[in-house]
Structure formats: C-alpha cells, structure tokens
Design a protein around this motif. Sequence first.
Motif, PDB file in Angstrom:
ATOM      1  N   ASN A  46      63.803 -63.140  31.413  1.00 54.49           N
ATOM      2  CA  ASN A  46      62.556 -63.638  31.800  1.00 54.49           C
ATOM      3  C   ASN A  46      62.588 -64.009  33.365  1.00 54.49           C
ATOM      4  O   ASN A  46      62.990 -65.134  33.663  1.00 54.49           O
ATOM      5  CB  ASN A  46      61.978 -64.429  30.820  1.00 54.49           C
ATOM      6  CG  ASN A  46      60.421 -64.918  31.226  1.00 54.49           C
ATOM      7  OD1 ASN A  46      59.691 -63.916  31.296  1.00 54.49           O
ATOM      8  ND2 ASN A  46      60.173 -66.168  31.624  1.00 54.49           N
ATOM      9  N   LYS A  47      61.979 -63.136  34.078  1.00 54.15           N
ATOM     10  CA  LYS A  47      62.202 -63.391  35.643  1.00 54.15           C
ATOM     11  C   LYS A  47      63.954 -63.489  35.982  1.00 54.15           C
ATOM     12  O   LYS A  47      64.480 -62.648  36.119  1.00 54.15           O
ATOM     13  CB  LYS A  47      61.335 -64.611  35.940  1.00 54.15           C
ATOM     14  CG  LYS A  47      59.901 -64.261  35.719  1.00 54.15           C
ATOM     15  CD  LYS A  47      59.047 -65.454  36.281  1.00 54.15           C
ATOM     16  CE  LYS A  47      57.371 -65.218  36.092  1.00 54.15           C
ATOM     17  NZ  LYS A  47      56.474 -66.065  36.413  1.00 54.15           N
ATOM     18  N   GLY A  49      50.933 -58.950  30.385  1.00 50.92           N
ATOM     19  CA  GLY A  49      50.168 -59.361  31.630  1.00 50.92           C
ATOM     20  C   GLY A  49      49.922 -58.339  32.483  1.00 50.92           C
ATOM     21  O   GLY A  49      50.353 -56.996  32.234  1.00 50.92           O
ATOM     22  N   MET A 105      57.541 -57.559  27.812  1.00 48.92           N
ATOM     23  CA  MET A 105      56.849 -58.035  28.932  1.00 48.92           C
ATOM     24  C   MET A 105      55.392 -57.724  28.853  1.00 48.92           C
ATOM     25  O   MET A 105      54.779 -56.628  28.588  1.00 48.92           O
ATOM     26  CB  MET A 105      57.256 -57.263  30.157  1.00 48.92           C
ATOM     27  CG  MET A 105      56.496 -57.806  31.558  1.00 48.92           C
ATOM     28  SD  MET A 105      56.991 -56.527  32.786  1.00 48.92           S
ATOM     29  CE  MET A 105      58.778 -57.259  33.251  1.00 48.92           C
ATOM     30  N   MET A 131      50.798 -60.628  37.441  1.00 54.79           N
ATOM     31  CA  MET A 131      51.121 -61.781  36.491  1.00 54.79           C
ATOM     32  C   MET A 131      51.912 -61.375  35.450  1.00 54.79           C
ATOM     33  O   MET A 131      51.396 -61.735  34.316  1.00 54.79           O
ATOM     34  CB  MET A 131      49.665 -62.417  36.207  1.00 54.79           C
ATOM     35  CG  MET A 131      48.763 -62.712  37.218  1.00 54.79           C
ATOM     36  SD  MET A 131      49.650 -64.336  37.902  1.00 54.79           S
ATOM     37  CE  MET A 131      49.418 -65.294  36.823  1.00 54.79           C
ATOM     38  N   GLN A 132      53.082 -60.654  35.557  1.00 59.85           N
ATOM     39  CA  GLN A 132      54.012 -60.089  34.258  1.00 59.85           C
ATOM     40  C   GLN A 132      54.640 -61.473  33.898  1.00 59.85           C
ATOM     41  O   GLN A 132      55.174 -62.087  34.682  1.00 59.85           O
ATOM     42  CB  GLN A 132      54.535 -59.012  34.784  1.00 59.85           C
ATOM     43  CG  GLN A 132      53.721 -57.682  35.110  1.00 59.85           C
ATOM     44  CD  GLN A 132      54.538 -56.717  35.600  1.00 59.85           C
ATOM     45  OE1 GLN A 132      55.787 -56.912  35.947  1.00 59.85           O
ATOM     46  NE2 GLN A 132      53.866 -55.512  35.701  1.00 59.85           N
ATOM     47  N   GLN A 133      54.929 -61.554  32.572  1.00 58.94           N
ATOM     48  CA  GLN A 133      55.849 -62.495  32.081  1.00 58.94           C
ATOM     49  C   GLN A 133      56.317 -62.135  30.652  1.00 58.94           C
ATOM     50  O   GLN A 133      55.787 -61.268  30.000  1.00 58.94           O
ATOM     51  CB  GLN A 133      55.104 -63.932  32.074  1.00 58.94           C
ATOM     52  CG  GLN A 133      53.886 -63.976  31.077  1.00 58.94           C
ATOM     53  CD  GLN A 133      53.442 -65.354  31.005  1.00 58.94           C
ATOM     54  OE1 GLN A 133      53.702 -66.111  31.534  1.00 58.94           O
ATOM     55  NE2 GLN A 133      52.143 -65.652  30.087  1.00 58.94           N
ATOM     56  N   GLY A 134      57.504 -62.932  30.249  1.00 62.32           N
ATOM     57  CA  GLY A 134      58.079 -62.417  28.799  1.00 62.32           C
ATOM     58  C   GLY A 134      57.108 -62.949  27.832  1.00 62.32           C
ATOM     59  O   GLY A 134      56.219 -63.655  28.003  1.00 62.32           O
ATOM     60  N   ARG A 179      60.847 -63.407  26.600  1.00 60.98           N
ATOM     61  CA  ARG A 179      61.762 -62.695  27.479  1.00 60.98           C
ATOM     62  C   ARG A 179      61.193 -61.186  27.091  1.00 60.98           C
ATOM     63  O   ARG A 179      60.231 -60.951  26.370  1.00 60.98           O
ATOM     64  CB  ARG A 179      63.085 -62.941  26.677  1.00 60.98           C
ATOM     65  CG  ARG A 179      63.104 -62.468  25.467  1.00 60.98           C
ATOM     66  CD  ARG A 179      64.449 -62.780  24.818  1.00 60.98           C
ATOM     67  NE  ARG A 179      64.613 -64.137  24.565  1.00 60.98           N
ATOM     68  CZ  ARG A 179      65.969 -64.672  24.324  1.00 60.98           C
ATOM     69  NH1 ARG A 179      67.014 -63.911  24.161  1.00 60.98           N
ATOM     70  NH2 ARG A 179      66.044 -66.164  24.229  1.00 60.98           N
ATOM     71  N   ARG A 191      52.243 -54.332  25.868  1.00 56.33           N
ATOM     72  CA  ARG A 191      53.396 -54.809  26.501  1.00 56.33           C
ATOM     73  C   ARG A 191      54.414 -53.755  26.768  1.00 56.33           C
ATOM     74  O   ARG A 191      54.293 -52.582  26.119  1.00 56.33           O
ATOM     75  CB  ARG A 191      53.961 -55.848  25.701  1.00 56.33           C
ATOM     76  CG  ARG A 191      54.410 -55.354  24.194  1.00 56.33           C
ATOM     77  CD  ARG A 191      54.873 -56.543  23.321  1.00 56.33           C
ATOM     78  NE  ARG A 191      53.504 -57.465  23.262  1.00 56.33           N
ATOM     79  CZ  ARG A 191      53.883 -58.613  22.642  1.00 56.33           C
ATOM     80  NH1 ARG A 191      54.582 -59.122  22.472  1.00 56.33           N
ATOM     81  NH2 ARG A 191      52.398 -59.461  22.497  1.00 56.33           N
TER      82      ARG A 191
END
Length: 680
Positions: A159-160, A108, A106, A112-115, A140, A88
């Motif tokens: 987050n986004k 992924g 972050m 396909m990235q996400q918190g 987040r 991450r």
Amino acid sequence: MKKFFLPLIFLVVLSGAGRFLSAQTPKGWTKRNAFPEGALEKAVAFTIADKGYAGLGTDNSGFKKNFWQYDAKSDAWSEMEKFPGEPRISAAGFSIGTKGYAGTGMTGSQNMQQGANDFWEFDPQKNSWKQKANFPGGIRYGAVGFSIGTKGYIGLGVNKNTHYSDLWEYDPLANKWTKKSDFPAGGRADASVFVIGEEVYVLLGQGKEIFPSQKDAWKFSPAKNEWKKIADFPGNARIGVLAFSNGKYGYVANGYNGTLKRYADFWEYDASTDKWKQKEDVPYGTRDYIFAFAIGNAAYVCTGHGQKNSSGFEVWKYDFPRATENKFALGGTLLLGEERMPLAAVDVKIYNAKNELLKTVSTGLFGSFLFMDLPNNTEYTVEVAVNDPHWRKQNIYLVSRENEAIATLNADTKFRFLLSGEEKSKLQLLRIENKNMRMNMKGKLALSSDKKMPFANAEISLINEEQEVVQVATTDEKGKFFFNYLPVDTNLYLTIDEKATASLPKGTTILLMDDKDSVVNKSIASNSKMLLTSLPPEQNKLSTIFVEDPWMQATFGNPADGMLVMENIYFDVGKWELLPAAKSVLNKAAIMLKNNPKISIEISAHTDSRGDAKSNLELSEKRAQEAKNYIAAQNINTKRISVKGYGETKLLNRCADNVDCTEEEHAQNRRMEFKIIYAK
C-alpha cells in the motif's frame, strides 16, 4: 537381507502409483472464444467445480466491477452479478468448495488510489455476493490469494510505500482470519503463486527496489505453518506473471521487467525434483498482468490482448501435457460405533454423478481405504457394504486422514454419502508420493487349469529385482496367501519354494488367482529352468493400495527401538475423559499391540503452557493414565504399557508462559506421544 534364487517365479508388477504420475504427450495450445469484457488486466479469477470465474481489473479506461462465468464445455461466457464493493484492480481471490472469494485490491480514482481490505463471498448457485469479515492485515493491493482444502489465504502486497510480508488464513465456516508465519524474504508486491497438493509456491514479485530483481521462490506448508526455500526461478526477474498448476507441476509465463520489456517465455516447475524446465513460448506473445483458471485437464488463459475492431480479447486453452496427473486419489477411514473401532476388511464402493459404479476397494486393518486415478470433474457417492447385522444397528463414521469427521453413515442413509464441494476436498489426496503408499496383496495358488485344485502348504516369497526377500508366507489349505505392508513403487516377484514344486508331475500348471478365483497368471512347474510371466499393472487384481499410517510400520514390521508416533489427542479444557476422536487413535495402538506381541509402548501426555504448571502436570498424568486404562480394557497386558505426564515441560514451539500465541500454536503442544519399543 537373505538372498536366494528359485526355479518358479511369477512377476507381479506393483506399480499402480507410478501410472498415477505417468507422462503423456503434450497437446499444446488452442484458441477459444474471446472474453466479452475486453482487454482486462489485473483482474481476479478462480475456479468453482467445472466453471471459471473472472472479473474486476481494468481495461485502462477505468476500474471494473463486472464479473463473468466461463463454461468450458460450451466455450461460452455469461455475465454474473456485479461485484458489490468498489471497482478495483490487483485484488486477491480464491475458491473454497462451492464458493468464490475476492478482496483487498486498489480502489479509488486515478488521483486518489489506495488499498482496500474488504472481503466478499460469491455464491454461483444464487448468483449473489455477500460481505464477510474484513481482511485484518491492513489495506493493500498486489497481494497473493490461494486456497488449500477448506481454508483460504491472502498475504504479501503493498500500500503505497508499505510492503507487506504477512500471511493470513481464512476459515469460511467461522468467518474468521488467523495469522500465519510471515513470508521469510521480506515485503513483496505482485508476486506469483500456484498450489501443488497441500503446499503453496510463492515466487518473484517486487520489494522496495526501483525495478524487479527478485528471482527467489518459496514453499509454504499450512499444516506445518512453515516456509522453505526452493530453486530460484531461472528466467529474468519480473512482476505481473501468469501462474497456474496441475498435478505435481507449476507453470509460469509472461510478465514485465518494470521498464519496457514484456516476456513470452513459458516455464514448468516439477515439485518432486525441485527443478525448472523451459517450454516453448506461449502462442499469444508478450503479456503481463493477465489471468487464468484451470478446469479439468486444461488451463484457460485470458491474454489481455485486444485486436483492433474486436469485441473481446483472446482466450487460449492449454491442455496439460500429463492428463493423468489431473486425476486424484480419494481416501478416508471408517470407524464403527461410539467406540470408533476401525472397520477392517469391508468393501467400499464409489459411484460417479451418473450413479455408475467406478471402483470397489477394501478397508485395511485400521479401517482406511484409498481410491486411485479418479477424474477430478465430477461428484462422487461413497457406499459401504455392510453385511453384518450387528454393524447395521450402529453408526459408521467416515473421517479424513486428519481424523476430521466427514459424515455419519447408517441404515437411514443406506450407508451412502454424496461427496461434493467441501466434503470432497477434505478426502482428496491430490499429491501422493510413492514413499507414502503401501500395498496389501492377497491371492490363491491352484493346480491344473481344469479342476483348480488348491496348492496348499506351499512356502512362497516375494523378492525384489535385487533378489532380496521382502516377505515370506505359506498357502493355507485352500491355497490362499496374504502379504501386507508392501512397497508400491517396485517390481516384486512371487516365487514358490522348489521343495513344493519338486513333487508335482512334470508339466503341471500352477495358477495364480485373485480372491474371487479369477486367473491372473499361470506358469508350468519345472525344476530345470525359471519361468517368468509378466502381470501388467492394469491387470493387477491382487493388491489393495493405501496411504501409510505411522502405526502400520509398528504393526506389521520390525520398527526401530524407540520409534515415536505423535498424535494430537484433544480433551475438553481441564478434563481427562476420552473423546471419540481420542478413542479412534487409541484403538490403533491396541490393534498394533494385539498384532505384534513383541511390542510395548510408552505413552507420554503433554499440555500447553496456559494455566498453573503444577495443575498442568497433574492433568497430563491423568490423561496418560486414562489412555492406558482404555487400551488395557481391550485385553492388553498392562505390563506392556507405561505412562508419564509431562505437563508443559516439553513444549514444541515458543508458546511458553506469557507469550502471545494463537490457538493453533497452543494446540501443537497438547498432544500424546507413543514411544514404540520392539523386543528383539
């Protein structure tokens, strides 16, 4: 105040606290061995004892999970156990005692990235990771992480399209998260943070705007659960900023404006004046999203800059320009026996890791002690000099300023206690302001350099530079004197009444000595002119410095009528029997009443809103009466103590009936208030 001018004066410089924050010449930047991982950005870093730790992040070829240890003494890096969670970037991290913590961030693949919200503890002794309770505030990245004392904190982030403004406190002993007050300036990602004393400073970052525009800065006090606005950052708005702190100063460097510009400027923030000052640019040029950790008197900055054909990226050491400010004070209180009576006038010794005696101080009237100017890079052992055989049969409790028990000392431990890790942090007082410090001064006056005959029954005074009388005393038959509750941050002059010197033969030498008969100053008795002799702070053997306790003003001074002392005195649920911690507070009230016969007190007891209002009122009345009975049992006239229970009628916060509040918020209302009334 009365003003006067006397012929014989010793200048006693009582400015030890000023030296604690003295300035030194900046040492600047030096280059160190390169970081083996390569050009790492958006990593997490923290300090444990005398080692730095860093990992995660990216070298722009993928997310990392490697972790490294840095030894500043050998200037060497060692690879540690890999982070067991997903690789991450933009995670939050901090250290508490002997453990490090990392979480959120972050994760992924590129598409396909996400918190994340997982949270992990690192033990450098075992070189192992252990998963802890997940961060409860939602997934987040770009959050801030920091620690103060025995608690850690994570907050803000994104987050986004969701920007967060919440802040959460982590208790490692309970493995539990508690929500704190929200950041008042709205959701923010990639903000910067540094800690000074027991407060954290949060600044910059980016909200939902396209490019960073935030230049505001805020201060948060966990003890008060309160945010306050401070001076705006004077440079350009930016994200990805490097931040660290030392003493009362915070430092900010580099960053990114969200388009094409990166910065090389370097700024210093003075918490005592709430002012920013620009320093010379950093030597490694423009950067963003780099990391640093502080070890001892220096910060180690890993710049993210990878030279062509190099095996790592640059590491620069920044020596803090005020090395003495990295020293700290360590203080606590000693309480004797199950009644928790303050252990006054007892010597307390502190030893370093080599078992070398560093300093000896004496406890004050309330059992408190304070060691100044201790280096921050070693373990300590505290020893209590217990000579009274009756005391040796009882436990001695070492507690922090917050009345939290740190250790139990007795004959089995030889009244010694090793302070390391968590215990050390509970007693550390990294930020002490002069206004929160007081000093006792005791010494002796004698005549003649040879025989040192006591100068008895001499009226002496302390006056300040405006020649205002601060305190008056008279030497006893042995020439001894004592002044208490003195301000630390001023020069005081010790004067001898001319009536006492008038009868002395011309040319008589007057000696100023400490309580061990060592001469610290001397002068010649004269009726014709004033004699001044300087006593440098480092040679001042007459004083004992301590952190101010709210009870001291009432005990030694003439408090304003209606002075209020508020204490959190805890009882078992639904009970009114006094617990040991409550007795230690009430003992202070009893000492105050014994030492100042002109004072009386009104005790009011308060509960939180939970439960029936009538029952709470009755419970508070019983608790107030129990406090009165305890104080009266120490030979205090009951006419000087009045009590009243208010139940839940005077809440300090929003936690009324049917309002959802945390346990901490309810605890603010469960208190006793002592109104001190001075009969003039």
